[in-house]
Design a protein around this motif. Structure first.
Motif, PDB file in Angstrom:
ATOM      1  N   THR A 271       0.919  -1.251   0.043  1.00 29.62           N
ATOM      2  CA  THR A 271       0.125   0.098  -0.141  1.00 29.62           C
ATOM      3  C   THR A 271       0.878   1.296  -0.156  1.00 29.62           C
TER       4      THR A 271
ATOM      5  N   ASP B 265       0.671   5.108   0.867  1.00 29.98           N
ATOM      6  CA  ASP B 265      -0.163   6.201   1.472  1.00 29.98           C
ATOM      7  C   ASP B 265       0.886   7.465   1.483  1.00 29.98           C
TER       8      ASP B 265
ATOM      9  N   GLN C  31      -4.247  13.798   0.903  1.00 29.50           N
ATOM     10  CA  GLN C  31      -4.089  12.118   1.220  1.00 29.50           C
ATOM     11  C   GLN C  31      -4.518  11.479  -0.202  1.00 29.50           C
TER      12      GLN C  31
ATOM     13  N   VAL D 255      -4.328   7.164  -1.439  1.00 29.62           N
ATOM     14  CA  VAL D 255      -3.808   5.835  -0.893  1.00 29.62           C
ATOM     15  C   VAL D 255      -4.229   4.763  -2.108  1.00 29.62           C
ATOM     16  N   THR D 256      -2.830   3.988  -2.248  1.00 30.06           N
ATOM     17  CA  THR D 256      -2.966   3.147  -3.560  1.00 30.06           C
ATOM     18  C   THR D 256      -2.591   1.655  -2.847  1.00 30.06           C
ATOM     19  N   HIS D 257      -3.565   0.749  -3.187  1.00 30.98           N
ATOM     20  CA  HIS D 257      -3.055  -0.965  -3.015  1.00 30.98           C
ATOM     21  C   HIS D 257      -2.753  -1.495  -4.523  1.00 30.98           C
TER      22      HIS D 257
ATOM     23  N   GLU E 232      -8.253   3.821  -3.390  1.00 33.34           N
ATOM     24  CA  GLU E 232      -8.817   4.325  -2.088  1.00 33.34           C
ATOM     25  C   GLU E 232      -9.256   5.735  -2.387  1.00 33.34           C
ATOM     26  N   THR E 233      -8.498   6.488  -2.829  1.00 31.59           N
ATOM     27  CA  THR E 233      -8.982   7.943  -3.327  1.00 31.59           C
ATOM     28  C   THR E 233      -8.769   8.191  -4.534  1.00 31.59           C
TER      29      THR E 233
ATOM     30  N   GLN F 267      -2.669   9.585  -9.767  1.00 34.26           N
ATOM     31  CA  GLN F 267      -2.449   9.249  -8.494  1.00 34.26           C
ATOM     32  C   GLN F 267      -1.462   7.884  -8.481  1.00 34.26           C
TER      33      GLN F 267
ATOM     34  N   HIS G 209       2.477   7.640  -7.528  1.00 30.60           N
ATOM     35  CA  HIS G 209       2.681   6.762  -6.483  1.00 30.60           C
ATOM     36  C   HIS G 209       3.673   5.686  -6.878  1.00 30.60           C
TER      37      HIS G 209
END
Length: 302
Positions: free
Chosen positions: A183, A185, A206, A208-210, A228-229, A234, A238
């Motif tokens: 993840t 974040d 914020q 968040v990437t999984h 997640e966002t 993104q 990331h």
């Protein structure tokens, strides 16, 4: 009506056009230069040039003119409509297509195509973005939900905000990721060195990437990623941040990379609760042909 802003310089240093992009990170430097040229920006009640060096205590006044709506025309552009009913549509956007018109892309966009193929679109995002609830980048392919009325738009947007919708991407990244999943974040904001790029910045929003490894190749890794966002760029930001930039990415990746039409990033799965029936809906779109062919080639490399 023009929007009015007032700023007092406390410790910012440098040219007025640069300082304004620090004070208003969502604005571009070229937009600031245009305001200065049109005398919409005053320093201590005087007009200035873009290279004016700000001083402590300077009082800046900006009257930001209203955006003139573009005249967006329906265009007969082929469009893959995966699903459609009276409230929503799901589109599989091809790589290379911009989602909505802008100064640089006045036509040939997804919105121009939607206006031709779909009769009703929500009006919440105005003339430029009818029906558009969320976006994917020009060179990212895959699924987008489209709202056909304002009720549907509000419901779908609320699901994005409270993270109850489902978005899964497939990406090919540089490097061999040793662990099976992870993840990221890390907050994302506009890059301080390049206004066209996003970056990991302390004061960013914020994000968040999984991710999960699907397959490893000698110099690349195929991943499944869940958002997640939904920040701008993104996944691209990331993956660069953790040292595995997306293959083919002209902005965040290395120059010499796999042959393709931009980044190897595909929004392959999309799930949401239907705004009227409250039924959970799940859609899948296969990888573009060039993506499939590239994976096949990598499988035969040693």
């Amino acid at each position: 009506m023009a929007k009015e802003y007032h700023f007092t310089i406390e410790q910012q240093k440098g040219r007025i056009d640069k300082v304004m992009t620090e004070l208003m990170p969502e604005k571009s430097r070229s937009a600031v230069q245009q305001w200065i040229k049109e005398r919409n920006l005053l320093v201590n009640e005087q007009t200035v040039k873009s290279n004016y060096m700000v001083q402590k205590g300077d009082k800046i006044y900006l009257a930001e003119p209203e955006a003139v709506p573009l005249d967006v025309q329906a265009e007969e552009i082929p469009l893959e409509i995966v699903y459609e009913d009276k409230d929503v549509a799901v589109i599989n956007k091809p790589q290379g297509m911009v989602v909505h018109p802008s100064a640089g892309h006045p036509d040939g966009t997804l919105v121009n195509a939607l206006l031709f193929h779909i009769d009703d679109l929500s009006g919440i995002n105005g003339v430029i973005r009818p029906g558009i609830v969320h976006r994917i980048d020009k060179d990212t392919s895959g699924l987008l939900m489209i709202a056909k009325n304002d009720h549907a738009h509000e419901k779908l947007a609320a699901q994005l905000k409270d993270k109850s919708s489902f978005r899964e991407y497939t990406a090919l990244v540089h490097g061999v990721i040793p662990h099976e999943k992870g993840t990221v974040d890390a907050p994302i904001g506009r890059s301080k060195t390049n206004r066209k790029m996003m970056a990991i910045v302390e004061e960013g929003r914020q994000a968040v990437t999984h991710f999960q490894v699907l397959e490893r190749f000698p110099k690349f890794t195929l991943l499944s990623l869940q958002l997640e966002t939904g920040r701008t760029h993104q996944i691209r930001t990331h993956m660069k941040y953790i040292g595995y930039p997306i293959a083919g990415d002209p902005v965040y990746g290395p120059r010499k990379t796999l042959k393709g039409k931009g980044q190897f990033l595909h929004a392959g799965k999309l799930g949401f609760v239907h705004p009227t029936t409250n039924e959970w809906m799940m859609f899948e779109a296969p990888l573009p042909e060039i993506f499939e062919q590239t994976i096949e080639k990598l499988k035969h490399q040693h």
